[in-house]
Design a protein around this motif. Structure first.
Motif, mmCIF file in Angstrom:
data_model
loop_
_atom_site.group_PDB
_atom_site.id
_atom_site.type_symbol
_atom_site.label_atom_id
_atom_site.label_comp_id
_atom_site.label_asym_id
_atom_site.label_seq_id
_atom_site.Cartn_x
_atom_site.Cartn_y
_atom_site.Cartn_z
ATOM 1 N N GLU A 112 -88.165 15.354 43.301
ATOM 2 C CA GLU A 112 -86.850 15.914 43.025
ATOM 3 C C GLU A 112 -86.660 17.245 43.744
ATOM 4 O O GLU A 112 -85.582 17.528 44.258
ATOM 5 N N VAL A 113 -87.686 18.048 43.805
ATOM 6 C CA VAL A 113 -87.613 19.320 44.523
ATOM 7 C C VAL A 113 -87.331 19.059 46.002
ATOM 8 O O VAL A 113 -86.459 19.702 46.613
ATOM 9 N N VAL A 114 -88.048 18.122 46.588
ATOM 10 C CA VAL A 114 -87.830 17.785 47.999
ATOM 11 C C VAL A 114 -86.407 17.274 48.194
ATOM 12 O O VAL A 114 -85.711 17.674 49.144
ATOM 13 N N HIS A 115 -85.944 16.424 47.296
ATOM 14 C CA HIS A 115 -84.599 15.875 47.394
ATOM 15 C C HIS A 115 -83.553 16.982 47.305
ATOM 16 O O HIS A 115 -82.586 16.993 48.069
ATOM 17 N N MET A 116 -83.762 17.914 46.391
ATOM 18 C CA MET A 116 -82.811 19.017 46.228
ATOM 19 C C MET A 116 -82.809 19.921 47.458
ATOM 20 O O MET A 116 -81.760 20.410 47.863
ATOM 21 N N ARG A 117 -83.981 20.148 48.021
ATOM 22 C CA ARG A 117 -84.043 20.992 49.226
ATOM 23 C C ARG A 117 -83.338 20.333 50.398
ATOM 24 O O ARG A 117 -82.716 21.012 51.208
ATOM 25 N N LEU A 118 -83.425 19.015 50.498
ATOM 26 C CA LEU A 118 -82.758 18.313 51.588
ATOM 27 C C LEU A 118 -81.243 18.318 51.405
ATOM 28 O O LEU A 118 -80.506 18.272 52.381
ATOM 29 N N GLN A 119 -80.776 18.354 50.177
ATOM 30 C CA GLN A 119 -79.338 18.361 49.910
ATOM 31 C C GLN A 119 -78.712 19.735 50.080
ATOM 32 O O GLN A 119 -77.535 19.841 50.326
ATOM 33 N N THR A 120 -79.482 20.785 49.946
ATOM 34 C CA THR A 120 -78.958 22.142 50.053
ATOM 35 C C THR A 120 -78.665 22.446 51.517
ATOM 36 O O THR A 120 -79.563 22.394 52.354
ATOM 37 N N ALA A 132 -75.275 32.414 47.776
ATOM 38 C CA ALA A 132 -75.493 32.706 46.352
ATOM 39 C C ALA A 132 -74.336 32.174 45.523
ATOM 40 O O ALA A 132 -74.542 31.612 44.449
ATOM 41 N N ALA A 133 -73.117 32.315 46.004
ATOM 42 C CA ALA A 133 -71.956 31.812 45.275
ATOM 43 C C ALA A 133 -72.001 30.293 45.198
ATOM 44 O O ALA A 133 -71.693 29.702 44.165
ATOM 45 N N THR A 134 -72.387 29.653 46.292
ATOM 46 C CA THR A 134 -72.503 28.192 46.304
ATOM 47 C C THR A 134 -73.571 27.740 45.326
ATOM 48 O O THR A 134 -73.380 26.779 44.587
ATOM 49 N N ASN A 135 -74.710 28.420 45.305
ATOM 50 C CA ASN A 135 -75.795 28.057 44.392
ATOM 51 C C ASN A 135 -75.378 28.239 42.943
ATOM 52 O O ASN A 135 -75.716 27.427 42.092
ATOM 53 N N ASN A 136 -74.635 29.310 42.637
ATOM 54 C CA ASN A 136 -74.199 29.543 41.257
ATOM 55 C C ASN A 136 -73.207 28.481 40.817
ATOM 56 O O ASN A 136 -73.224 28.040 39.680
ATOM 57 N N ASP A 137 -72.303 28.055 41.714
ATOM 58 C CA ASP A 137 -71.322 27.033 41.361
ATOM 59 C C ASP A 137 -71.995 25.683 41.152
ATOM 60 O O ASP A 137 -71.610 24.926 40.283
ATOM 61 N N SER A 138 -73.002 25.360 41.946
ATOM 62 C CA SER A 138 -73.612 24.039 41.865
ATOM 63 C C SER A 138 -74.659 23.938 40.771
ATOM 64 O O SER A 138 -75.059 22.851 40.410
ATOM 65 N N SER A 139 -75.119 25.079 40.220
ATOM 66 C CA SER A 139 -76.184 25.025 39.214
ATOM 67 C C SER A 139 -75.707 24.360 37.930
ATOM 68 O O SER A 139 -76.502 23.774 37.213
ATOM 69 N N SER A 141 -73.520 21.856 37.768
ATOM 70 C CA SER A 141 -73.322 20.428 37.978
ATOM 71 C C SER A 141 -74.587 19.721 38.464
ATOM 72 O O SER A 141 -74.537 18.541 38.750
ATOM 73 N N ARG A 142 -75.683 20.438 38.547
ATOM 74 C CA ARG A 142 -76.937 19.854 39.022
ATOM 75 C C ARG A 142 -77.450 18.835 38.009
ATOM 76 O O ARG A 142 -77.539 19.116 36.833
ATOM 77 N N GLN A 153 -84.785 18.971 30.609
ATOM 78 C CA GLN A 153 -84.308 19.204 31.966
ATOM 79 C C GLN A 153 -83.954 20.675 32.171
ATOM 80 O O GLN A 153 -84.220 21.236 33.218
ATOM 81 N N ALA A 154 -83.400 21.321 31.165
ATOM 82 C CA ALA A 154 -83.031 22.737 31.292
ATOM 83 C C ALA A 154 -84.267 23.595 31.530
ATOM 84 O O ALA A 154 -84.240 24.540 32.328
ATOM 85 N N ASP A 155 -85.376 23.249 30.838
ATOM 86 C CA ASP A 155 -86.619 24.003 31.022
ATOM 87 C C ASP A 155 -87.142 23.845 32.443
ATOM 88 O O ASP A 155 -87.617 24.800 33.053
ATOM 89 N N VAL A 156 -87.043 22.625 32.991
ATOM 90 C CA VAL A 156 -87.520 22.375 34.355
ATOM 91 C C VAL A 156 -86.672 23.141 35.357
ATOM 92 O O VAL A 156 -87.176 23.766 36.269
ATOM 93 N N GLU A 157 -85.354 23.104 35.166
ATOM 94 C CA GLU A 157 -84.471 23.804 36.092
ATOM 95 C C GLU A 157 -84.716 25.296 36.043
ATOM 96 O O GLU A 157 -84.755 25.961 37.072
ATOM 97 N N ASP A 158 -84.918 25.843 34.847
ATOM 98 C CA ASP A 158 -85.173 27.271 34.730
ATOM 99 C C ASP A 158 -86.477 27.646 35.409
ATOM 100 O O ASP A 158 -86.577 28.659 36.092
ATOM 101 N N SER A 159 -87.502 26.820 35.235
ATOM 102 C CA SER A 159 -88.807 27.188 35.771
ATOM 103 C C SER A 159 -88.911 26.923 37.264
ATOM 104 O O SER A 159 -89.568 27.659 37.977
ATOM 105 N N LEU A 160 -88.240 25.885 37.764
ATOM 106 C CA LEU A 160 -88.382 25.552 39.183
ATOM 107 C C LEU A 160 -87.378 26.280 40.068
ATOM 108 O O LEU A 160 -87.693 26.625 41.192
ATOM 109 N N TRP A 161 -86.169 26.510 39.572
ATOM 110 C CA TRP A 161 -85.143 27.030 40.457
ATOM 111 C C TRP A 161 -84.699 28.429 40.097
ATOM 112 O O TRP A 161 -83.723 28.916 40.634
ATOM 113 N N SER A 162 -85.362 29.088 39.222
ATOM 114 C CA SER A 162 -84.962 30.450 38.865
ATOM 115 C C SER A 162 -85.726 31.464 39.657
ATOM 116 O O SER A 162 -86.815 31.279 40.059
#
Length: 162
Positions: A112-120, A132-139, A141-142, A153-162
């Motif tokens: 999932e990390v690889v997939h997200m990096r390819l989509q960014t 930064a504005a794009t990342n804040n808007d998309s966080s 709807s992720r 899922q919220a815990d994973v997003e906080d730990s991986l993408w924060s």
């Protein structure tokens, strides 16, 4: 001064000799490994393996390996008491299943990390504030493309993408 569970001058029998109700000799093979203050340790080993078999196993081993052998016998005896059919193999199998589940979850998270990096989108000419504005808007709807069982899922997003 104590010498392997025995007081100097008097011979206090080891846990094995106490349980077997016999006189504990100076060269007792059990004394260094089953001290008098740990009677349950020998009792469980005796119940599962038998004193004669434990004695044979210890006699066949070099002295430097006996302590590890006793530790293994105590562990196996405890496991056999909890699970008479499988013993420690059941515990090992259960732990291996947990490792397999966790490795699968880790592989999914990494994918999932690889997939997200390819989509960014990564545009070198874009300013950092626009990214930064794009990342804040998309966080908000992720969404996860791979379910992580037992993990919020919220815990994973906080730990991986924060």
């Amino acid at each position: 001064m104590k010498e392997s569970g025995r007081k100097q001058g008097t011979l206090s029998p080891c846990a094995a000799c106490k349980l077997l109700r016999r006189r504990c000799a100076r060269d007792c093979v059990f004394a260094p490994y089953f001290p008098a203050d740990q009677p349950q340790k020998f009792a469980i080993v005796h119940k599962v393996f038998g004193a004669s078999n434990v004695n044979k196993m210890l006699q066949e081993l070099p002295e430097h390996q006996r302590s590890d052998a006793v530790s293994s016998m105590v562990y196996e005896a405890n496991a056999r008491m909890r699970d008479p059919v499988y013993g420690c193999v059941g515990a090992i199998s259960s732990l291996q299943q947990q490792v397999d589940v966790l490795q699968n979850q880790l592989a999914l998270a990494q994918a999932e990390v690889v997939h997200m990096r390819l989509q960014t989108p990564q545009f070198p000419s874009t300013s950092s504030s626009a990214i930064a504005a794009t990342n804040n808007d998309s966080s908000h709807s992720r969404r996860s493309y791979y379910p992580l069982n037992g993990v919020e899922q919220a815990d994973v997003e906080d730990s991986l993408w924060s």
